[in-house]
Design a protein around this motif. Structure first.
Motif, PDB file in Angstrom:
ATOM      1  N   ARG A  12      25.431  59.131  15.361  1.00  0.00           N
ATOM      2  CA  ARG A  12      25.141  60.460  14.833  1.00  0.00           C
ATOM      3  C   ARG A  12      26.440  61.122  14.412  1.00  0.00           C
ATOM      4  O   ARG A  12      27.481  60.902  15.013  1.00  0.00           O
ATOM      5  N   LYS A  18      28.172  67.289  11.832  1.00  0.00           N
ATOM      6  CA  LYS A  18      26.981  67.813  12.504  1.00  0.00           C
ATOM      7  C   LYS A  18      26.673  69.231  12.045  1.00  0.00           C
ATOM      8  O   LYS A  18      25.518  69.582  11.799  1.00  0.00           O
ATOM      9  N   GLU A  21      25.221  69.020   8.632  1.00  0.00           N
ATOM     10  CA  GLU A  21      23.839  68.541   8.707  1.00  0.00           C
ATOM     11  C   GLU A  21      22.893  69.676   9.105  1.00  0.00           C
ATOM     12  O   GLU A  21      21.823  69.844   8.510  1.00  0.00           O
ATOM     13  N   LEU A  74      21.993  65.146   2.925  1.00  0.00           N
ATOM     14  CA  LEU A  74      21.288  65.102   4.198  1.00  0.00           C
ATOM     15  C   LEU A  74      20.874  63.672   4.540  1.00  0.00           C
ATOM     16  O   LEU A  74      20.949  63.259   5.700  1.00  0.00           O
ATOM     17  N   LEU A  77      24.041  61.924   5.746  1.00  0.00           N
ATOM     18  CA  LEU A  77      24.444  62.391   7.069  1.00  0.00           C
ATOM     19  C   LEU A  77      23.524  61.899   8.187  1.00  0.00           C
ATOM     20  O   LEU A  77      23.978  61.609   9.290  1.00  0.00           O
ATOM     21  N   SER A  78      22.242  61.817   7.903  1.00  0.00           N
ATOM     22  CA  SER A  78      21.303  61.423   8.950  1.00  0.00           C
ATOM     23  C   SER A  78      21.125  59.913   9.024  1.00  0.00           C
ATOM     24  O   SER A  78      20.329  59.434   9.829  1.00  0.00           O
ATOM     25  N   SER A 153      27.489  64.100  -1.248  1.00  0.00           N
ATOM     26  CA  SER A 153      26.973  62.832  -0.722  1.00  0.00           C
ATOM     27  C   SER A 153      28.010  61.721  -0.855  1.00  0.00           C
ATOM     28  O   SER A 153      28.212  60.940   0.082  1.00  0.00           O
TER      29      SER A 153
END
Length: 164
Positions: A12, A18, A21, A74, A77-78, A153
């Motif tokens: 993560r 974080k 995100e 997103l 990141l995830s 991104s």
């Protein structure tokens, strides 16, 4: 099929990854809820009172472009990027690493190209005054949002690869 385990999606994000995100999730959720509210309100007003929201499609078009722009970084990141590594696992570790890097570089190049093209499309849309049909909302902010989303991104993809 449940959600993938942490081993499948990678670690993560930590620190500012974080926080970024969380900001993107909250912003995306707000946009999606606004889009939902607009669609439901327009449908109810149209059905029960024969009074649809004037320009609802224009608003939806702009909101959707911002939601898509938020979804690009997103996904990175995830750890939700699509990867088919069935054949990759059969190669030796050095070859796997080389292919991982090659795939990352190709992804960064594609996202950077999309960011660059979206940025110039935004400039052209602003120059020529491109707008939505009914409300005359400008398209340039949508293109700028997509450019920022793709650029962010590409940057996050690069930083995640470097910090692995």
């Amino acid at each position: 099929m449940g959600s993938p385990s942490p081993e499948e999606t990678g670690p993560r994000p930590a620190g500012w990854f974080k926080r970024l995100e969380i900001l993107l999730v909250v912003s995306g959720a707000a946009i999606i809820f606004a889009l939902m509210g607009l669609s439901v309100s327009d449908a109810l007003l149209r059905s029960f009172f024969n009074k649809p929201i004037f320009g609802a499609n224009d608003y939806a078009q702009i909101l959707l472009s911002f939601a898509i722009a938020i979804s690009f970084p997103l996904c990175v990141l995830s750890g939700r990027l699509i990867a088919i590594d069935t054949l990759l696992r059969r190669f030796p570790a050095p070859v796997q690493s080389l292919l991982d890097w090659s795939t990352t570089i190709l992804g960064i190049a594609m996202l950077a190209y999309l960011a660059w093209r979206s940025f110039f499309n935004a400039l052209e849309a602003a120059t020529f005054g491109e707008t939505t049909l009914l409300l005359q909302l400008p398209f340039a902010p949508s293109y700028y949002a997509v450019a920022i989303g793709c650029g962010l991104s590409a940057l996050v993809l690069l930083l995640e690869r470097i910090t692995k």
